[in-house]
Motif scaffolding. Structure first.
Motif, PDB file in Angstrom:
ATOM      1  N   GLU A 263       0.807  -1.215   0.000  1.00 58.35           N
ATOM      2  CA  GLU A 263       0.000   0.000   0.000  1.00 58.35           C
ATOM      3  C   GLU A 263       0.842   1.269   0.000  1.00 58.35           C
ATOM      4  O   GLU A 263       0.491   2.261  -0.650  1.00 58.35           O
ATOM      5  CB  GLU A 263      -0.969  -0.031   1.184  1.00 58.35           C
ATOM      6  CG  GLU A 263      -2.010  -1.138   1.041  1.00 58.35           C
ATOM      7  CD  GLU A 263      -2.953  -1.242   2.233  1.00 58.35           C
ATOM      8  OE1 GLU A 263      -2.798  -0.452   3.193  1.00 58.35           O
ATOM      9  OE2 GLU A 263      -3.845  -2.106   2.194  1.00 58.35           O
ATOM     10  N   ALA A 264       1.952   1.259   0.713  1.00 59.17           N
ATOM     11  CA  ALA A 264       2.824   2.438   0.736  1.00 59.17           C
ATOM     12  C   ALA A 264       3.441   2.682  -0.638  1.00 59.17           C
ATOM     13  O   ALA A 264       3.505   3.824  -1.115  1.00 59.17           O
ATOM     14  CB  ALA A 264       3.923   2.262   1.786  1.00 59.17           C
ATOM     15  N   ALA A 265       3.880   1.605  -1.292  1.00 55.10           N
ATOM     16  CA  ALA A 265       4.472   1.745  -2.623  1.00 55.10           C
ATOM     17  C   ALA A 265       3.441   2.210  -3.638  1.00 55.10           C
ATOM     18  O   ALA A 265       3.739   3.032  -4.513  1.00 55.10           O
ATOM     19  CB  ALA A 265       5.093   0.418  -3.054  1.00 55.10           C
ATOM     20  N   LEU A 266       2.213   1.686  -3.523  1.00 55.94           N
ATOM     21  CA  LEU A 266       1.164   2.093  -4.448  1.00 55.94           C
ATOM     22  C   LEU A 266       0.798   3.560  -4.240  1.00 55.94           C
ATOM     23  O   LEU A 266       0.621   4.313  -5.208  1.00 55.94           O
ATOM     24  CB  LEU A 266      -0.069   1.208  -4.262  1.00 55.94           C
ATOM     25  CG  LEU A 266      -1.265   1.518  -5.162  1.00 55.94           C
ATOM     26  CD1 LEU A 266      -0.885   1.411  -6.637  1.00 55.94           C
ATOM     27  CD2 LEU A 266      -2.442   0.598  -4.845  1.00 55.94           C
ATOM     28  N   ALA A 267       0.677   3.985  -2.982  1.00 59.33           N
ATOM     29  CA  ALA A 267       0.367   5.389  -2.704  1.00 59.33           C
ATOM     30  C   ALA A 267       1.435   6.307  -3.275  1.00 59.33           C
ATOM     31  O   ALA A 267       1.134   7.356  -3.870  1.00 59.33           O
ATOM     32  CB  ALA A 267       0.233   5.599  -1.191  1.00 59.33           C
ATOM     33  N   LYS A 268       2.684   5.915  -3.150  1.00 57.54           N
ATOM     34  CA  LYS A 268       3.786   6.714  -3.682  1.00 57.54           C
ATOM     35  C   LYS A 268       3.717   6.804  -5.200  1.00 57.54           C
ATOM     36  O   LYS A 268       3.883   7.885  -5.790  1.00 57.54           O
ATOM     37  CB  LYS A 268       5.127   6.102  -3.251  1.00 57.54           C
ATOM     38  CG  LYS A 268       6.345   6.890  -3.728  1.00 57.54           C
ATOM     39  CD  LYS A 268       7.633   6.213  -3.263  1.00 57.54           C
ATOM     40  CE  LYS A 268       8.850   6.976  -3.772  1.00 57.54           C
ATOM     41  NZ  LYS A 268      10.115   6.308  -3.384  1.00 57.54           N
ATOM     42  N   ALA A 269       3.447   5.674  -5.856  1.00 57.67           N
ATOM     43  CA  ALA A 269       3.355   5.658  -7.315  1.00 57.67           C
ATOM     44  C   ALA A 269       2.222   6.551  -7.805  1.00 57.67           C
ATOM     45  O   ALA A 269       2.342   7.233  -8.830  1.00 57.67           O
ATOM     46  CB  ALA A 269       3.178   4.226  -7.816  1.00 57.67           C
ATOM     47  N   LEU A 270       1.108   6.546  -7.083  1.00 57.19           N
ATOM     48  CA  LEU A 270      -0.033   7.377  -7.466  1.00 57.19           C
ATOM     49  C   LEU A 270       0.266   8.858  -7.238  1.00 57.19           C
ATOM     50  O   LEU A 270      -0.067   9.708  -8.067  1.00 57.19           O
ATOM     51  CB  LEU A 270      -1.274   6.949  -6.693  1.00 57.19           C
ATOM     52  CG  LEU A 270      -1.854   5.589  -7.073  1.00 57.19           C
ATOM     53  CD1 LEU A 270      -2.891   5.136  -6.056  1.00 57.19           C
ATOM     54  CD2 LEU A 270      -2.474   5.618  -8.473  1.00 57.19           C
ATOM     55  N   LYS A 271       0.888   9.170  -6.124  1.00 61.78           N
ATOM     56  CA  LYS A 271       1.223  10.561  -5.840  1.00 61.78           C
ATOM     57  C   LYS A 271       2.217  11.113  -6.856  1.00 61.78           C
ATOM     58  O   LYS A 271       2.158  12.296  -7.225  1.00 61.78           O
ATOM     59  CB  LYS A 271       1.800  10.686  -4.426  1.00 61.78           C
ATOM     60  CG  LYS A 271       0.780  10.494  -3.313  1.00 61.78           C
ATOM     61  CD  LYS A 271       1.433  10.588  -1.948  1.00 61.78           C
ATOM     62  CE  LYS A 271       0.435  10.380  -0.820  1.00 61.78           C
ATOM     63  NZ  LYS A 271       1.082  10.440   0.520  1.00 61.78           N
ATOM     64  N   GLU A 272       3.123  10.262  -7.296  1.00 63.35           N
ATOM     65  CA  GLU A 272       4.124  10.684  -8.288  1.00 63.35           C
ATOM     66  C   GLU A 272       3.589  10.563  -9.712  1.00 63.35           C
ATOM     67  O   GLU A 272       4.298  10.857 -10.661  1.00 63.35           O
ATOM     68  CB  GLU A 272       5.395   9.848  -8.122  1.00 63.35           C
ATOM     69  CG  GLU A 272       6.095  10.089  -6.789  1.00 63.35           C
ATOM     70  CD  GLU A 272       7.298   9.181  -6.582  1.00 63.35           C
ATOM     71  OE1 GLU A 272       7.517   8.277  -7.439  1.00 63.35           O
ATOM     72  OE2 GLU A 272       8.007   9.354  -5.581  1.00 63.35           O
ATOM     73  N   ARG A 273       2.352  10.096  -9.829  1.00 61.80           N
ATOM     74  CA  ARG A 273       1.655   9.952 -11.120  1.00 61.80           C
ATOM     75  C   ARG A 273       2.462   9.087 -12.100  1.00 61.80           C
ATOM     76  O   ARG A 273       2.511   9.339 -13.299  1.00 61.80           O
ATOM     77  CB  ARG A 273       1.343  11.329 -11.716  1.00 61.80           C
ATOM     78  CG  ARG A 273       0.485  12.164 -10.776  1.00 61.80           C
ATOM     79  CD  ARG A 273       0.002  13.461 -11.401  1.00 61.80           C
ATOM     80  NE  ARG A 273      -0.703  14.279 -10.401  1.00 61.80           N
ATOM     81  CZ  ARG A 273      -1.982  14.134 -10.069  1.00 61.80           C
ATOM     82  NH1 ARG A 273      -2.712  13.198 -10.655  1.00 61.80           N
ATOM     83  NH2 ARG A 273      -2.531  14.909  -9.163  1.00 61.80           N
ATOM     84  N   ARG A 274       3.064   8.037 -11.538  1.00 61.11           N
ATOM     85  CA  ARG A 274       3.817   7.112 -12.383  1.00 61.11           C
ATOM     86  C   ARG A 274       2.904   6.097 -13.058  1.00 61.11           C
ATOM     87  O   ARG A 274       3.289   5.476 -14.045  1.00 61.11           O
ATOM     88  CB  ARG A 274       4.888   6.401 -11.563  1.00 61.11           C
ATOM     89  CG  ARG A 274       6.068   7.293 -11.218  1.00 61.11           C
ATOM     90  CD  ARG A 274       7.233   6.508 -10.674  1.00 61.11           C
ATOM     91  NE  ARG A 274       7.124   6.287  -9.239  1.00 61.11           N
ATOM     92  CZ  ARG A 274       6.901   5.114  -8.669  1.00 61.11           C
ATOM     93  NH1 ARG A 274       6.726   4.034  -9.424  1.00 61.11           N
ATOM     94  NH2 ARG A 274       6.830   4.987  -7.369  1.00 61.11           N
ATOM     95  N   ILE A 275       1.703   5.879 -12.485  1.00 63.26           N
ATOM     96  CA  ILE A 275       0.705   5.030 -13.123  1.00 63.26           C
ATOM     97  C   ILE A 275      -0.610   5.806 -13.185  1.00 63.26           C
ATOM     98  O   ILE A 275      -0.774   6.820 -12.505  1.00 63.26           O
ATOM     99  CB  ILE A 275       0.511   3.685 -12.385  1.00 63.26           C
ATOM    100  CG1 ILE A 275       0.009   3.919 -10.960  1.00 63.26           C
ATOM    101  CG2 ILE A 275       1.805   2.876 -12.393  1.00 63.26           C
ATOM    102  CD1 ILE A 275      -0.367   2.637 -10.220  1.00 63.26           C
ATOM    103  N   PHE A 276      -1.531   5.330 -13.993  1.00 62.63           N
ATOM    104  CA  PHE A 276      -2.786   6.043 -14.230  1.00 62.63           C
ATOM    105  C   PHE A 276      -3.668   6.088 -12.997  1.00 62.63           C
ATOM    106  O   PHE A 276      -4.253   7.128 -12.657  1.00 62.63           O
ATOM    107  CB  PHE A 276      -3.537   5.373 -15.384  1.00 62.63           C
ATOM    108  CG  PHE A 276      -4.864   5.994 -15.698  1.00 62.63           C
ATOM    109  CD1 PHE A 276      -4.951   7.070 -16.572  1.00 62.63           C
ATOM    110  CD2 PHE A 276      -6.037   5.504 -15.125  1.00 62.63           C
ATOM    111  CE1 PHE A 276      -6.180   7.652 -16.865  1.00 62.63           C
ATOM    112  CE2 PHE A 276      -7.267   6.077 -15.419  1.00 62.63           C
ATOM    113  CZ  PHE A 276      -7.335   7.158 -16.291  1.00 62.63           C
ATOM    114  N   GLY A 277      -3.821   4.937 -12.318  1.00 64.24           N
ATOM    115  CA  GLY A 277      -4.728   4.907 -11.179  1.00 64.24           C
ATOM    116  C   GLY A 277      -4.771   3.534 -10.534  1.00 64.24           C
ATOM    117  O   GLY A 277      -4.077   2.596 -10.969  1.00 64.24           O
ATOM    118  N   ALA A 278      -5.579   3.428  -9.504  1.00 64.10           N
ATOM    119  CA  ALA A 278      -5.716   2.157  -8.787  1.00 64.10           C
ATOM    120  C   ALA A 278      -7.081   2.108  -8.114  1.00 64.10           C
ATOM    121  O   ALA A 278      -7.692   3.136  -7.823  1.00 64.10           O
ATOM    122  CB  ALA A 278      -4.611   1.999  -7.741  1.00 64.10           C
TER     123      ALA A 278
END
Length: 360
Positions: A263-278
């Motif tokens: 969850e921490a890694a996913l939140a970081k990826a979303l905040k950095e807009r490295r992926i579209f969404g989750a």
């Protein structure tokens, strides 16, 4: 003596009741989720709408049968229940069950396999469309601001990098290929997804026919659905490394259990807009709310929101069909135990532990 041959199931005898018991005593720990079907055997029952972990040991003391839904009944709890004979899981998932302990204690364990396949696969589609089309964000914008009136279009605000993918452009990566993964594959092919990739196990040396290497699925897919069991080897299966490998248009949807996606890694990826969404129907800590997960920051404390994330609070399984199926499978499995018919081919698929052996 138990007979391992299923043809001999009719020779089984009902398990004897403990001394001092004239009928089974059921302790139903989480009645809030699913009501029990009418049982064709006599019993007494303590029913609790909700049970907290520190209440389990005391509540199950008199039980010969314990019914749980999602709450983890640990060996330390069962140590306080000397007459416990059956642990009935009124759900499909039972990764939390300590099967070796139950086998050693002679406690039978049953679950309700595949009861929610239709509901969860349909819910996946709901989360997919809501996420890809950003329906919750648009709804909130229109209800809480005048942005649509000012700009005349929310398209650029919602999709600054260009329009969202349509089904014909999607490459679905399925991680976990049981009955649920197979049903989602069928539905997505009917919707016209360009391609469906079935991931091989992470780290596997040999790729089975019909599967695609795990890392290749991570690199190529535009939408991922997580439907694998939560086991020691699948905890943090999708972590920072995998998220960095994904395409910018990637959408990650967890329909399995919390903890499989970090969850921490996913939140970081979303905040950095490295992926579209989750999107997720599950969290590592449930029930969840502000501050209980990196995906659910406490905005009242000034914490930064996680963009483009949808949570549906572990309700994917709910439908009229699911409830009826859960009730009937649970009733049949519990009745078979009471009547000594656990080797009956009609109920064997429900049995995880019996006769001191782990069946599945």
């Amino acid at each position: 003596m138990a007979n391992d041959d299923s043809k001999g199931w009719s020779l089984q005898k009902p398990p004897p009741l403990p001394e001092g018991y004239s009928k089974h005593h059921i302790v139903f720990l989480e009645a809030v989720h699913v009501p029990l079907a009418e049982m064709p055997f006599e019993f007494t029952m303590d029913k609790y709408d909700r049970t907290f972990p520190d209440q389990i040991a005391e509540r199950i003391k008199p039980a010969t049968i314990v019914i749980s839904n999602v709450i983890n009944v640990k060996p330390s709890d069962m140590d306080h229940a000397p007459h416990l004979q059956l642990l009935a899981i009124l759900a499909t998932g039972m990764a939390w069950v300590d099967k070796p302990y139950c086998a050693k204690r002679g406690i039978t364990v049953v679950n309700t396999p595949s009861a929610n396949i239709d509901a969860v696969s349909e819910h996946f589609l709901g989360l997919y469309f809501a996420s890809r089309k950003r329906i919750p964000q648009i709804d909130q914008s229109v209800k809480a601001s005048d942005e649509w009136m000012r700009t005349n279009s929310l398209a650029k605000a919602m999709w600054p990098d260009g329009p969202p993918l349509g089904c014909k452009q999607e490459i679905l990566g399925i991680i976990g290929y049981g009955a649920l993964g197979q049903r989602i594959q069928f539905l997505c092919r009917m919707l016209g997804f360009a391609e469906v990739l079935i991931a091989e196990r992470k780290g596997a040396e040999k790729i089975r026919e019909g599967r695609v290497g795990f890392e290749e699925v991570i690199r190529r897919s535009t939408t991922f659905v997580i439907v694998c069991p939560k086991e020691p080897e699948t905890i943090n299966l999708i972590d920072e490394t995998e998220l960095k490998m994904m395409r910018k248009e990637a959408l990650v949807i967890n329909m399995a259990r919390g903890g499989i996606v970090n969850e921490a890694a996913l939140a970081k990826a979303l905040k950095e807009r490295r992926i579209f969404g989750a999107a997720a129907d599950v969290l590592d800590t449930e029930p969840g709310g502000p501050g209980t997960s990196p995906l659910l920051p406490d905005l009242s404390k000034g914490e930064e929101p996680v963009p483009n994330f949808i949570i549906s609070a572990h309700v994917a399984w709910i439908s009229g069909v699911t409830i009826e199926t859960l009730q009937s499978i649970n009733r049949d499995a519990m009745t078979a135990f009471v009547e000594g018919r656990m080797y009956d081919p009609k109920v064997k698929a429900c049995v995880a532990v019996h006769d001191g052996k782990i069946w599945k």
